[in-house]
Design an enzyme around this catalytic site. Structure first.
Site, PDB file in Angstrom:
ATOM      1  N   CYS A  11       1.039  -4.426   4.803  1.00  0.00           N
ATOM      2  CA  CYS A  11       2.124  -4.431   5.731  1.00  0.00           C
ATOM      3  C   CYS A  11       1.276  -4.114   7.023  1.00  0.00           C
ATOM      4  CB  CYS A  11       3.382  -3.864   5.753  1.00  0.00           C
ATOM      5  SG  CYS A  11       3.261  -1.995   5.734  1.00  0.00           S
ATOM      6  N   CYS A  83       5.410  -8.289   5.439  1.00  0.00           N
ATOM      7  CA  CYS A  83       6.470  -8.504   6.767  1.00  0.00           C
ATOM      8  C   CYS A  83       5.596  -9.750   7.315  1.00  0.00           C
ATOM      9  CB  CYS A  83       6.096  -7.245   7.714  1.00  0.00           C
ATOM     10  SG  CYS A  83       4.443  -6.699   7.941  1.00  0.00           S
ATOM     11  N   CYS A  90      -3.345 -11.312   8.318  1.00  0.00           N
ATOM     12  CA  CYS A  90      -4.093 -10.765   7.252  1.00  0.00           C
ATOM     13  C   CYS A  90      -5.386 -11.358   6.966  1.00  0.00           C
ATOM     14  CB  CYS A  90      -3.248 -11.189   5.925  1.00  0.00           C
ATOM     15  SG  CYS A  90      -3.884 -10.444   4.466  1.00  0.00           S
TER      16      CYS A  90
END
Length: 134
Positions: A11, A83, A90
């Site tokens: 996250c 999230c 990412c």
């Protein structure tokens, strides 16, 4: 990392959601999976996340807030983003790594019932994964 598969919960700050997911993952998946969590940044473990997990009998006070480790990322069998921010920024993941997104509201800065709700939602989702593989 033995013969276990590796699951990596990500996250934004590795403060609330991914910390709770790591704890639930260790509870429900620990026999078959190495369980880790990290964030795009490391904001420290939120005291309310610690309190929320303690309320269900899980102590996460020794967990640390970590930034994404490329070694774990590259060896993971499953990456779970929690999230939309982590899902969009990412790092690129290798093609052999399965990546899924399980979105949960960020309880940071919210009232106590929000921490309890998000904790329970994350726990239920990981329990479902442990039972069904989905």
């Amino acid at each position: 990392m033995e013969n276990k598969k590796t699951i990596y919960f990500l996250c934004t700050g590795n403060s609330c959601r991914s910390q709770m997911a790591e704890a639930w993952g260790k509870k429900y998946l620990g026999n078959a999976w190495n369980v880790f969590s990290a964030g795009i940044e490391a904001h420290g473990v939120n005291p309310n996340a610690v309190r929320a997990m303690k309320e269900v009998g899980i102590d996460i006070s020794d967990q640390t807030s970590d930034v994404i480790d490329s070694d774990i990322l590259n060896k993971a069998d499953l990456i779970v983003t929690l999230c939309s921010h982590a899902d969009s920024v990412c790092p690129t993941t290798p093609t052999h790594v399965n990546r899924v997104h399980w979105g949960f509201d960020d309880p940071a800065g919210k009232e106590w019932p929000e921490f309890q709700r998000v904790r329970d939602e994350i726990g239920a989702r990981i329990k479902k994964f442990a039972e069904t593989g989905e």
